[in-house]
Design an enzyme around this catalytic site. Structure first.
Site, short mmCIF file in Angstrom:
data_model
loop_
_atom_site.label_atom_id
_atom_site.label_comp_id
_atom_site.label_asym_id
_atom_site.label_seq_id
_atom_site.Cartn_x
_atom_site.Cartn_y
_atom_site.Cartn_z
N ASP A 11 45.31 38.53 36.47
CA ASP A 11 44.21 38.23 35.55
C ASP A 11 44.01 39.42 34.61
OD1 ASP A 11 42.13 36.71 34.44
OD2 ASP A 11 40.65 37.86 35.53
N SER A 12 43.37 39.15 33.49
CA SER A 12 43.10 40.23 32.53
C SER A 12 42.10 41.24 33.11
CB SER A 12 42.52 39.65 31.24
OG SER A 12 41.35 38.92 31.53
N TYR A 43 40.85 40.15 27.12
CA TYR A 43 41.96 39.66 26.31
C TYR A 43 41.47 38.65 25.25
CZ TYR A 43 45.72 41.27 29.52
OH TYR A 43 46.61 42.00 30.26
N GLY A 44 40.30 38.05 25.56
CA GLY A 44 39.84 36.89 24.78
C GLY A 44 39.62 37.12 23.30
N CYS A 74 44.93 34.00 34.40
CA CYS A 74 44.19 34.21 33.15
C CYS A 74 44.54 33.13 32.13
CB CYS A 74 44.52 35.59 32.60
SG CYS A 74 43.72 35.93 31.03
N ASN A 75 43.57 32.30 31.80
CA ASN A 75 43.80 31.19 30.85
C ASN A 75 44.24 31.72 29.49
OD1 ASN A 75 42.44 28.34 31.86
ND2 ASN A 75 41.65 30.13 32.91
N THR A 76 43.64 32.82 29.07
CA THR A 76 43.95 33.39 27.76
C THR A 76 45.41 33.83 27.71
OG1 THR A 76 41.65 34.08 27.68
CG2 THR A 76 43.14 35.09 26.08
N GLU A 158 31.86 41.27 33.19
CA GLU A 158 32.59 42.49 33.59
C GLU A 158 31.67 43.72 33.59
OE1 GLU A 158 36.09 43.29 34.18
OE2 GLU A 158 36.67 41.19 34.32
N CYS A 188 38.29 29.71 32.18
CA CYS A 188 38.42 31.18 32.23
C CYS A 188 38.17 31.59 33.68
CB CYS A 188 37.39 31.81 31.30
SG CYS A 188 37.29 33.60 31.45
N THR A 189 38.96 32.53 34.16
CA THR A 189 38.84 32.95 35.56
C THR A 189 37.43 33.43 35.91
OG1 THR A 189 39.64 35.09 34.79
CG2 THR A 189 41.22 33.66 35.93
N HIS A 190 36.73 33.95 34.92
CA HIS A 190 35.41 34.53 35.20
C HIS A 190 34.30 33.49 35.36
CE1 HIS A 190 37.65 37.89 33.59
NE2 HIS A 190 36.68 38.72 33.89
N1 DGL Z 1 40.43 36.06 32.38
C1 DGL Z 1 40.53 35.49 31.09
C2 DGL Z 1 40.75 34.00 31.12
O1 DGL Z 1 40.87 33.41 32.18
C3 DGL Z 1 39.44 35.80 30.13
C4 DGL Z 1 38.90 37.16 30.12
C5 DGL Z 1 39.29 37.99 28.95
O2 DGL Z 1 38.79 37.78 27.83
O3 DGL Z 1 40.08 38.88 29.20
O4 DGL Z 1 40.83 33.41 30.07
#
Ligand code: DGL
Length: 270
Positions: A11-12, A43-44, A74-76, A158, A188-190
């Protein structure tokens, strides 16, 4: 010969700890290495090229830790890097290893619910990529997807900022409610961490939440059942390593909040 290959989860940042916990519970014997790129999160809001480079470096790192299979949680990163890594990078650099994404499994689950109007909460980067629409329309072109970009959620999560979440979340949910979505994908994982906030904000509706920590572990178990050649390479001592690219006291605190217990978070590189 002892078999020492592991499952990597990437994940990011720290949000992916939630999915890692769910995978840990679903596959208690497998050895898991978590890697969160806390040095480069979020990362977003970054360019596609930057996300690709960071993601490729993360894959290299997890492969160097002897992972045979990586869940790109991480979806991004999925949006900017998954296809290129699966189709171009792996065949050249690691032909016997695999990287699995989370977007298609999530959409398959959403599709099974027979909803025709689906909402998506995701990072800015992910929404502009339109990858969810593209993949959904391959499964069923008649389903409408309403995507909402949520640039403030990850930085707040975060940085221990949950107390400021509710009004921001309400604003992000408003267009989805107006569009009468039947379910909302937490893309998004979060975001599964916001489940209680989301349920409170959606209490007057029948909107269902689609959460990847409830989907990905079963899909992974199913993948391993269908791929015994991979399953046989994986070691099973039930270990979990938690590695991050940057380690601070604040990250240790956030990791504990997300995972639910103290975890031995370690810096990945010296
Ligand atoms: N963990 C990232 C996701 O699942 C998003 C968090 C980020 O912006 O890094 O998309």
């Amino acid at each position: 010969m002892t078999n020492k290959m592991k499952i990597g989860v990437f994940d990011s940042g720290l949000g992916g700890l939630l999915i890692t916990k769910a995978i840990r519970d679903r596959l208690p014997e497998h050895d898991i290495v978590y890697y969160g790129d806390t040095l480069n999160v979020p990362y977003g809001n970054r360019s596609e090229q930057a996300v690709y480079e960071h993601t490729k470096a993360a894959m290299d790192f997890l492969f160097s830790k002897n992972c045979a299979l990586i869940i790109m949680a991480c979806n991004t990163a999925n949006a900017s890097a998954l296809r290129k890594i699966q189709q171009q990078y792996l065949p050249k650099a690691y032909p016997d290893r695999r990287v699995l994404g989370v977007i298609v499994p999530t959409l398959e689950t959403a599709h099974e619910k027979k909803h025709t109007r689906i909402g998506l909460l995701a990072t800015h980067n992910l929404v502009s990529s339109a990858v969810y629409e593209e993949e959904l329309h391959k499964i069923n072109p008649d389903i409408e997807l309403f995507a909402q970009s949520c640039p403030l959620l990850v930085p707040l999560i975060e940085n221990d900022g949950l107390k400021w979440i509710t009004p921001i979340l309400e604003e992000y949910l408003e267009p989805l409610k107006k569009n009468n979505v039947q379910s909302i994908i937490l893309g998004c994982t979060h975001y599964p961490l916001l489940t209680n906030h989301l349920k409170a904000s959606l209490r007057d509706t029948d909107i269902e939440l689609i959460s990847q920590d409830k989907i990905v572990p079963d899909k992974l178990a199913d993948y391993l059942e269908r791929h015994p050649e991979m399953e046989e390479r994986l070691s099973k001592t039930g270990s979990t390593e938690f590695l991050v690219s940057d380690l601070t006291q604040a990250y240790i605190k956030t990791a504990k909040q997300i995972y639910g217990t103290d975890i031995p978070l370690q810096k990945a590189h010296d």
